[in-house]
Scaffold this motif. Sequence first.
Motif: not given
Lengths: 426, 154
Positions: A346-349, A379-380, A385-386, A393-397
């Motif tokens: 869910t967080p990513c979708r 971003a957090r 881990g989430n 996580p890569g997308a948030m970098e």
Amino acid sequence: MERPLTQHIPDNGAALHLREYEAVGGYSALRKALRDMEPAQVSTLVKEANLKGRGGAGFATGMKWSFVPMNVPGPKYLIANADEMEPGTFKDRWLLEGNPHQLLEGMILASYAIQATDAFVFLRWAYKDAAREMRQAIADAYTAGYLGKNILGSDFSLEMQLHTGVGRYMCGEETALLNSLEGKRATPRAKPPFPQVSGLFGKPTIVNNVETLSWISHIVNNGEAWFKSLSHTADGGTKIYGVSGRVNKPGAWELPMGITMRELLEEHAGGMRNGYRFRGALPGGASTDFLTDAHLDVKMDFAGVAAAGSRLGTGTMVVLDDHTCPVGFVHNLEHFFAQESCGFCTPCREGLPWTEKILWSLENGTGEPSDLELLERHARLLGPGNTFCALAPGAMEPLQSALKYFREDFEQHIKEKKCPYAHHQH
Amino acid sequence: MLSAIEIEKISHELRHVPVKKAACIEALKIVQQERRWISDESVADIAAMLEMSTAEVDSVATFYNLIFRQPVGRHIILLCDSISCYVMGYTVLRQRLHEILLIGYGQTTADERFTLLPNACLGTCDHAPALMIDDDLYRDLQPADLEQILEKYH
Ligand SMILES: Cc1cc2nc3c(=O)[nH]c(=O)nc-3n(C[C@H](O)[C@H](O)[C@H](O)COP(=O)(O)O)c2cc1C
Ligand code: SF4
Ligand code: FES
């Protein structure tokens, strides 16, 4: 300066065919290993060389192989990850099109080390020339006795197949790749069990990047001390670096591991084009944090780039210049990630399309001051881990680092209610 | 109904896999190569041959970017819309393609000659902006190059 991986690739990029490859020592490492070395000795040598994976995460290759259970009967698999879909990345293409037998020899040696029965090249759909060259190389290697039953008269046998994908970034994630090879959607698998123990069709499986596997024959032939001596730093070997964006000579070069960002940009990529100033760069593909001109002396190895707050990733740099809007740049990246999210967690979708939408609102002048905090929260919350895999996580970098280094640009979009850059590139 | 050629090619793939389902993506590729796209009927035919449910086959077919579940033109234009091509101005190419072909992303020209799709990084970023038409890659593009390139496809 030695360039073991690329020195024999003709300048026009044409492939080195079997006879030419053999003429420059090709398949001598395989002969040597099958004649003089136990499988475990090949693994140990790769471990001692401290070869780190070139697929993005830099995991130690010999260590990865050591998790494969050795004394179980039945099939085992070795897979070359040739999916190369990380935006800004074009390094494996060079090796696949230019030196297909170097990859095959590395794969056969790796298969020997883990006693694999079957090997696959998982190649992205778009690489048509690479597909043609790999198909030919596999056929030629069978004819010459480097593949198939009782390779070079030994008791080691290996079957090799080329699999071409049907387009999805997630196919590059190693467990999603396994699902795709099994004919399923490319969603990732829970770990443990790790693929080394239970991978393709539930059997022990190793997935390595093309550039990683292309090293094996050289390490077997020349040893670990030689491998380490090629590098400027503690991470051995050379690295294929690339630069794209508004530089004078975009391209890819095989250089000692650990050259600085400045050398790469100025000496190899020829500096910025006339009239353009360097503002920052993603050092290793779309899912790495920006570095800026404060980082030009950073050594581009795994530890050096990490110490500067980013990742070496694929080693192919995308340059942001002063005529390109940093908000638009990051919007383009998040659009890619939102499109390619597999939707499994869910967080990513949910979070990636939301991120994309906020960035778009900034670009078209409807951004709110509270949007910056919202982006930071994403971003957090989509960070390590989430989420189920490393895509989010890569997308948030790039996002989190853009908010840090180019904050005034984000604020200007909100204050002026428009994108201040002349050609609004959407 | 699957054609004799399709059945033969899929059967060939089945010899390489431990379970029938594992040939699902190969089967979709084979049928698409013959018919340009995957219809509901093809989904059902593949499902029957591989002993899968139609929903299962459809979930795979709709997951992958290059399996088409709608009719497409004779030639597919894949315009790279990723980051290096963004920096180097792919949006100008998109604009020019819209003007020449009078179609947007996901659409097919009235004469069924072209379908235009955006595509993630084509792995040739040092020669951005880039696009592919069918199996052919075009790099270092200028908007003025497009008309001549399109001429080659009928
Ligand atoms: C979304 C995603 C996409 C990836 N794509 C690739 C890829 O195209 N090629 C690759 O070698 N590794 C890719 N990786 C990394 C692989 O999961 C894996 O770590 C790598 O293939 C291991 O090879 P190495 O140990 O030789 O580096 C990707 C990872 C993620 C999370
Ligand atoms: S992080 Fe994104 S890509 Fe990875 S499993 Fe979750 S939804 Fe899929
Ligand atoms: S970003 Fe367009 S080819 Fe890589």
